[in-house]
Design a protein around this motif. Structure first.
Motif, PDB file in Angstrom:
ATOM      1  N   ALA A   1       0.836  -1.210   0.000  1.00 23.28           N
ATOM      2  CA  ALA A   1       0.000   0.000   0.000  1.00 23.28           C
ATOM      3  C   ALA A   1       0.865   1.251   0.000  1.00 23.28           C
ATOM      4  O   ALA A   1       0.513   2.273  -0.605  1.00 23.28           O
ATOM      5  CB  ALA A   1      -0.927  -0.013   1.221  1.00 23.28           C
ATOM      6  N   PHE A   2       2.004   1.191   0.672  1.00 22.13           N
ATOM      7  CA  PHE A   2       2.911   2.340   0.757  1.00 22.13           C
ATOM      8  C   PHE A   2       3.466   2.696  -0.618  1.00 22.13           C
ATOM      9  O   PHE A   2       3.591   3.875  -0.968  1.00 22.13           O
ATOM     10  CB  PHE A   2       4.053   2.002   1.715  1.00 22.13           C
ATOM     11  N   ILE A   3       3.778   1.660  -1.400  1.00 22.02           N
ATOM     12  CA  ILE A   3       4.386   1.882  -2.719  1.00 22.02           C
ATOM     13  C   ILE A   3       3.452   2.670  -3.634  1.00 22.02           C
ATOM     14  O   ILE A   3       3.900   3.504  -4.435  1.00 22.02           O
ATOM     15  CB  ILE A   3       4.747   0.524  -3.365  1.00 22.02           C
ATOM     16  N   VAL A   4       2.149   2.408  -3.540  1.00 24.06           N
ATOM     17  CA  VAL A   4       1.192   3.040  -4.460  1.00 24.06           C
ATOM     18  C   VAL A   4       0.500   4.242  -3.838  1.00 24.06           C
ATOM     19  O   VAL A   4      -0.535   4.688  -4.315  1.00 24.06           O
ATOM     20  CB  VAL A   4       0.140   2.013  -4.943  1.00 24.06           C
ATOM     21  N   ALA A   5       1.056   4.790  -2.743  1.00 24.10           N
ATOM     22  CA  ALA A   5       0.392   5.895  -2.041  1.00 24.10           C
ATOM     23  C   ALA A   5       0.381   7.179  -2.863  1.00 24.10           C
ATOM     24  O   ALA A   5      -0.557   7.972  -2.765  1.00 24.10           O
ATOM     25  CB  ALA A   5       1.067   6.138  -0.691  1.00 24.10           C
ATOM     26  N   ASP A   6       1.419   7.410  -3.671  1.00 27.11           N
ATOM     27  CA  ASP A   6       1.442   8.636  -4.477  1.00 27.11           C
ATOM     28  C   ASP A   6       0.332   8.585  -5.518  1.00 27.11           C
ATOM     29  O   ASP A   6       0.235   7.614  -6.280  1.00 27.11           O
ATOM     30  CB  ASP A   6       2.793   8.805  -5.175  1.00 27.11           C
ATOM     31  N   PRO A   7      -0.517   9.623  -5.580  1.00 29.58           N
ATOM     32  CA  PRO A   7      -1.681   9.592  -6.453  1.00 29.58           C
ATOM     33  C   PRO A   7      -1.373   9.792  -7.937  1.00 29.58           C
ATOM     34  O   PRO A   7      -2.192   9.489  -8.798  1.00 29.58           O
ATOM     35  CB  PRO A   7      -2.545  10.755  -5.934  1.00 29.58           C
ATOM     36  N   VAL A   8      -0.198  10.319  -8.244  1.00 28.26           N
ATOM     37  CA  VAL A   8       0.170  10.632  -9.633  1.00 28.26           C
ATOM     38  C   VAL A   8       1.559  10.066  -9.907  1.00 28.26           C
ATOM     39  O   VAL A   8       2.437  10.135  -9.052  1.00 28.26           O
ATOM     40  CB  VAL A   8       0.175  12.158  -9.883  1.00 28.26           C
ATOM     41  N   VAL A   9       1.750   9.496 -11.092  1.00 28.26           N
ATOM     42  CA  VAL A   9       3.072   8.999 -11.466  1.00 28.26           C
ATOM     43  C   VAL A   9       3.597   9.768 -12.670  1.00 28.26           C
ATOM     44  O   VAL A   9       2.824  10.264 -13.494  1.00 28.26           O
ATOM     45  CB  VAL A   9       3.052   7.481 -11.793  1.00 28.26           C
TER      46      VAL A   9
ATOM     47  N   ASP B   1       9.223   8.367 -21.935  1.00 32.18           N
ATOM     48  CA  ASP B   1       8.736   8.044 -23.292  1.00 32.18           C
ATOM     49  C   ASP B   1       8.436   6.556 -23.466  1.00 32.18           C
ATOM     50  O   ASP B   1       7.695   6.165 -24.359  1.00 32.18           O
ATOM     51  CB  ASP B   1       9.774   8.485 -24.342  1.00 32.18           C
ATOM     52  N   ASN B   2       9.032   5.720 -22.611  1.00 31.85           N
ATOM     53  CA  ASN B   2       8.787   4.277 -22.699  1.00 31.85           C
ATOM     54  C   ASN B   2       7.673   3.821 -21.765  1.00 31.85           C
ATOM     55  O   ASN B   2       7.496   2.625 -21.533  1.00 31.85           O
ATOM     56  CB  ASN B   2      10.071   3.505 -22.358  1.00 31.85           C
ATOM     57  N   ASN B   3       6.943   4.801 -21.210  1.00 33.63           N
ATOM     58  CA  ASN B   3       5.859   4.513 -20.267  1.00 33.63           C
ATOM     59  C   ASN B   3       6.353   3.856 -18.984  1.00 33.63           C
ATOM     60  O   ASN B   3       5.599   3.180 -18.291  1.00 33.63           O
ATOM     61  CB  ASN B   3       4.765   3.639 -20.907  1.00 33.63           C
ATOM     62  N   SER B   4       7.619   4.030 -18.674  1.00 32.94           N
ATOM     63  CA  SER B   4       8.154   3.561 -17.395  1.00 32.94           C
ATOM     64  C   SER B   4       8.030   4.679 -16.362  1.00 32.94           C
ATOM     65  O   SER B   4       8.134   5.866 -16.702  1.00 32.94           O
ATOM     66  CB  SER B   4       9.620   3.161 -17.536  1.00 32.94           C
ATOM     67  N   VAL B   5       7.816   4.296 -15.112  1.00 26.87           N
ATOM     68  CA  VAL B   5       7.658   5.289 -14.054  1.00 26.87           C
ATOM     69  C   VAL B   5       9.009   5.914 -13.728  1.00 26.87           C
ATOM     70  O   VAL B   5      10.010   5.218 -13.544  1.00 26.87           O
ATOM     71  CB  VAL B   5       7.063   4.640 -12.786  1.00 26.87           C
ATOM     72  N   VAL B   6       9.032   7.234 -13.672  1.00 31.51           N
ATOM     73  CA  VAL B   6      10.238   7.977 -13.318  1.00 31.51           C
ATOM     74  C   VAL B   6      10.152   8.344 -11.838  1.00 31.51           C
ATOM     75  O   VAL B   6       9.153   8.906 -11.386  1.00 31.51           O
ATOM     76  CB  VAL B   6      10.373   9.262 -14.166  1.00 31.51           C
ATOM     77  N   ILE B   7      11.187   7.995 -11.083  1.00 31.76           N
ATOM     78  CA  ILE B   7      11.193   8.301  -9.657  1.00 31.76           C
ATOM     79  C   ILE B   7      11.682   9.736  -9.460  1.00 31.76           C
ATOM     80  O   ILE B   7      12.750  10.113  -9.941  1.00 31.76           O
ATOM     81  CB  ILE B   7      12.109   7.331  -8.882  1.00 31.76           C
TER      82      ILE B   7
ATOM     83  N   ALA C   1       0.515  17.326  -5.664  1.00 28.96           N
ATOM     84  CA  ALA C   1      -0.790  17.639  -5.076  1.00 28.96           C
ATOM     85  C   ALA C   1      -1.693  18.355  -6.077  1.00 28.96           C
ATOM     86  O   ALA C   1      -2.890  18.052  -6.190  1.00 28.96           O
ATOM     87  CB  ALA C   1      -0.598  18.504  -3.831  1.00 28.96           C
ATOM     88  N   PHE C   2      -1.130  19.307  -6.815  1.00 21.98           N
ATOM     89  CA  PHE C   2      -1.899  20.040  -7.821  1.00 21.98           C
ATOM     90  C   PHE C   2      -2.466  19.074  -8.863  1.00 21.98           C
ATOM     91  O   PHE C   2      -3.640  19.136  -9.226  1.00 21.98           O
ATOM     92  CB  PHE C   2      -0.994  21.074  -8.494  1.00 21.98           C
ATOM     93  N   SER C   3      -1.619  18.160  -9.330  1.00 17.79           N
ATOM     94  CA  SER C   3      -2.059  17.186 -10.323  1.00 17.79           C
ATOM     95  C   SER C   3      -3.137  16.273  -9.755  1.00 17.79           C
ATOM     96  O   SER C   3      -4.087  15.894 -10.449  1.00 17.79           O
ATOM     97  CB  SER C   3      -0.866  16.352 -10.794  1.00 17.79           C
ATOM     98  N   SER C   4      -2.995  15.941  -8.481  1.00 20.63           N
ATOM     99  CA  SER C   4      -3.946  15.040  -7.840  1.00 20.63           C
ATOM    100  C   SER C   4      -5.345  15.632  -7.781  1.00 20.63           C
ATOM    101  O   SER C   4      -6.330  14.957  -8.115  1.00 20.63           O
ATOM    102  CB  SER C   4      -3.451  14.694  -6.427  1.00 20.63           C
ATOM    103  N   ILE C   5      -5.471  16.883  -7.374  1.00 23.21           N
ATOM    104  CA  ILE C   5      -6.815  17.474  -7.259  1.00 23.21           C
ATOM    105  C   ILE C   5      -7.406  17.789  -8.641  1.00 23.21           C
ATOM    106  O   ILE C   5      -8.601  18.079  -8.747  1.00 23.21           O
ATOM    107  CB  ILE C   5      -6.814  18.759  -6.398  1.00 23.21           C
ATOM    108  N   CYS C   6      -6.580  17.708  -9.662  1.00 24.29           N
ATOM    109  CA  CYS C   6      -7.077  17.896 -11.031  1.00 24.29           C
ATOM    110  C   CYS C   6      -7.430  16.565 -11.690  1.00 24.29           C
ATOM    111  O   CYS C   6      -7.757  16.517 -12.884  1.00 24.29           O
ATOM    112  CB  CYS C   6      -6.046  18.645 -11.870  1.00 24.29           C
ATOM    113  N   GLY C   7      -7.345  15.481 -10.919  1.00 21.43           N
ATOM    114  CA  GLY C   7      -7.766  14.176 -11.427  1.00 21.43           C
ATOM    115  C   GLY C   7      -6.770  13.510 -12.354  1.00 21.43           C
ATOM    116  O   GLY C   7      -7.113  12.539 -13.040  1.00 21.43           O
ATOM    117  N   LEU C   8      -5.530  14.017 -12.385  1.00 15.92           N
ATOM    118  CA  LEU C   8      -4.517  13.400 -13.252  1.00 15.92           C
ATOM    119  C   LEU C   8      -3.911  12.186 -12.555  1.00 15.92           C
ATOM    120  O   LEU C   8      -3.584  12.236 -11.368  1.00 15.92           O
ATOM    121  CB  LEU C   8      -3.416  14.411 -13.573  1.00 15.92           C
TER     122      LEU C   8
END
Length: 604
Positions: free
Chosen positions: A231-239, A243-249, A483-490
């Protein structure tokens, strides 16, 4: 406090720095803690061993016993205070340094006289990793996390615990599982999320094999550990995606230049953030290893990006004073997960007592709100409720009395009045709670700098439940763009757009900084804290958060806006037309312009 990966300053004459494990040859061996001279391989009796070798073994076992004794004594040290623990840590580092050097110098003798196993090497390496991690917790110096990581990483790379599963001893497998859990915590703190996912998969397989083989009673506990970290890993609401659709940390610790510089000639306070209490007591919030998501985010907001000491060394295992990175000081932090009132008050008192001159104590409270049971004619600092402290199960009778008597105050609660004694020194308070508004009823009794930043108490129903994945307010203080992206539904943002938006936010933050310092009506308390980079950035992000929520169409209730004590001059800050234009430009950049009022002044 020492800022290098070595024992505290008062021990440097006798202690060498514990060398990185990367410098240890593959053939190194370490005896098990508590092993005795009589444990030998082959048919050799003790009298057959040459006297010199026998002395080597005796000396080595002495170091092992001493290291075990000192390590076990760490848990008895007081958790608060800056000085009581330093000499003890110094002695512990000293023994482990000697242990490493001794086993390197005499490994051939030790290897030939003992039936040592690779997990025993891993056990001592794990202890040194724990030492560095706890030294990080004590000093808040993020570079020690890299030291802990190097030890934990080498244990896995060299498969030191690989043979444990072949032993018919469940307690050895538990050591391996605990090693994984500690390694995961360090990786989370270093934002090595890809590695965390790999480690969680390996840990899951280890737990499954362990429970099937030994049929133990702790299966549910280990499964809970897996659920928590997942659950901790997926806590961030936006990723952020490349270009390869890989998640950037992305890292949200302070980088050089993160805080907008002060204008030349600007007069602000010279106070420095020295101590921070980070308290987490939200019901049902995602957590791992006594770190809630809110605590995890706030501790990173109060740290500089770690320096990898290994990359700065000309020789392995040494860091020359001339190469020491400049300005690496982080405020000292206490992390308190669900403390009782007694524990919280003890840590507050210790921080207050040891706070240096011209320094600030920051108190961050992420906790469930406690509301007053009734209304009284006189409303004082104990009549508004506060935030929950952990219920001490010993006080059953007190609970019963309280339920019968409505006039009494909630005892398992940190009331605003409880903080009044600590306002004798500069205090910076952040409250993220459904009853944060209780803390706007402050009185500055002693004339010292005092600021309270208070979260919204109500969120729109369409916004994610802040009690589960971490609070939106803390998310703004940690990563405003997230946070801004999160409240915009992104749910995701392309890396190029993310970097463009971050660059734009740097300009916005510079303008907010100028709004604060150029305001003629702002309370001086804000300016007295503005000289510290961490507090400056938090204040700027707070203003940005307040302005964004005021413009967003979903946030209509005044209770959905952050507040502060003292109040900010709204027209010059959170309702500034310049700041509103910036927010609309950012919304347009992210293609969410329709979610904000374009002419918000007409809606007030």
């Amino acid at each position: 406090t020492c800022r290098r990966a070595e024992p505290p300053a008062d021990k440097r004459r006798t202690c060498s720095r514990v060398p990185p494990l990367t410098g240890i040859p593959e053939c190194d061996v370490v005896c098990d803690q508590g092993s005795k001279v009589s444990v030998m391989t082959g048919a050799e009796a003790e009298e057959d061993i040459p006297l010199g070798d026998r002395k080597t073994i005796t000396d080595f076992c002495y170091l092992l016993d001493k290291s075990k004794q000192l390590f076990n004594g760490l848990r008895d040290l007081p958790q608060y205070g800056h000085k009581q623990w330093q000499s003890y840590f110094g002695r512990t580092f000293d023994v482990y340094t000697k242990l490493w050097k001794f086993q390197q110098q005499h490994r051939q003798v030790l290897d030939s006289r003992y039936g040592l196993k690779r997990w025993q090497i891993g056990e001592v390496a794990s202890k040194i990793g724990q030492l560095y991690y706890h030294y990080y917790l004590r000093t808040s110096e993020t570079s020690y996390l890299n030291e802990a990581f190097s030890f934990y990483s080498a244990i896995r790379q060299r498969s030191y615990y690989y043979q444990v599963n072949k032993e018919d001893r469940p307690e050895l497998v538990v050591k391996k599982l605990r090693y994984y859990a500690r390694y995961i915590v360090v990786c989370l703190l270093l934002n090595k999320m890809d590695l965390v996912k790999v480690l969680v998969k390996e840990l899951s397989e280890e737990i499954e094999e362990y429970t099937q083989r030994f049929n133990t009673e702790d299966q549910l506990e280990w499964n809970l550990v897996l659920q928590e970290v997942a659950a901790f890993i997926v806590a961030d609401p936006v990723v952020v995606l490349n270009d390869n659709n890989s998640v950037v940390i992305t890292s949200n610790r302070m980088l050089e230049g993160s805080a907008p510089p002060l204008e030349q000639g600007m007069v602000v306070g010279q106070l420095v953030l020295a101590d921070a209490l980070i308290v987490g007591n939200c019901n049902n919030q995602v957590k791992f290893s006594e770190l809630t998501v809110d605590m995890f985010r706030m501790l990173q907001a109060l740290e500089r990006e770690p320096v990898n000491l290994a990359t700065q060394t000309s020789k392995q295992g040494t860091l020359e004073p001339s190469e020491k990175p400049a300005k690496r000081e982080n405020p000292h932090k206490y992390l308190l997960y669900k403390p009782t009132f007694s524990q919280l008050f003890t840590f507050l008192s210790a921080s207050f007592k040891e706070l240096p001159a011209n320094s600030v104590l920051l108190v961050y409270l992420s906790a469930t709100g406690v509301f007053p049971a009734g209304h009284s004619d006189y409303e004082g600092p104990y009549d508004f409720g506060g935030v929950l402290t952990n219920t001490n199960r010993d006080v059953v009778n007190g609970e019963m009395v309280q339920k019968r008597n409505q006039a009494q105050k909630e005892m398992h609660c940190l009331h605003p009045g409880d903080l009044f004694p600590f306002t004798r020194k500069p205090l910076f308070l952040i409250v993220d709670s459904s009853n944060s508004s209780a803390y706007k009823n402050f009185s500055n009794l002693f004339g010292q700098p005092l600021v309270s930043l208070l979260s919204p108490t109500v969120y729109p129903k369409t916004v994610q439940d802040p009690s589960q994945q971490g609070s939106l307010f803390t998310l703004f203080l940690y990563s405003p763009l997230l946070a801004f992206s999160s409240i915009c539904g992104l749910n995701s943002i392309r890396q190029g757009l993310w970097e463009q938006a971050q660059e734009f936010l740097c300009k916005v933050f510079r303008d907010i900084g100028q709004m604060i310092t150029r305001s003629r009506t702002i309370d001086q308390a804000f300016l007295q804290f503005f000289g510290d980079e961490f507090l400056r950035l938090i204040l700027i992000r707070f203003v940005f958060c307040s302005a964004v929520l005021r413009l967003h169409k979903l946030f209509r209730e005044s209770r959905s806006f952050p507040e502060s004590y003292p109040e900010l001059p709204k027209q010059e800050t959170v309702e500034s037309s310049l700041l509103q234009r910036h927010i609309l430009d950012l919304a347009a950049m992210l293609d969410v312009h329709n979610l904000f009022w374009d002419d918000s002044l007409e809606t007030y």
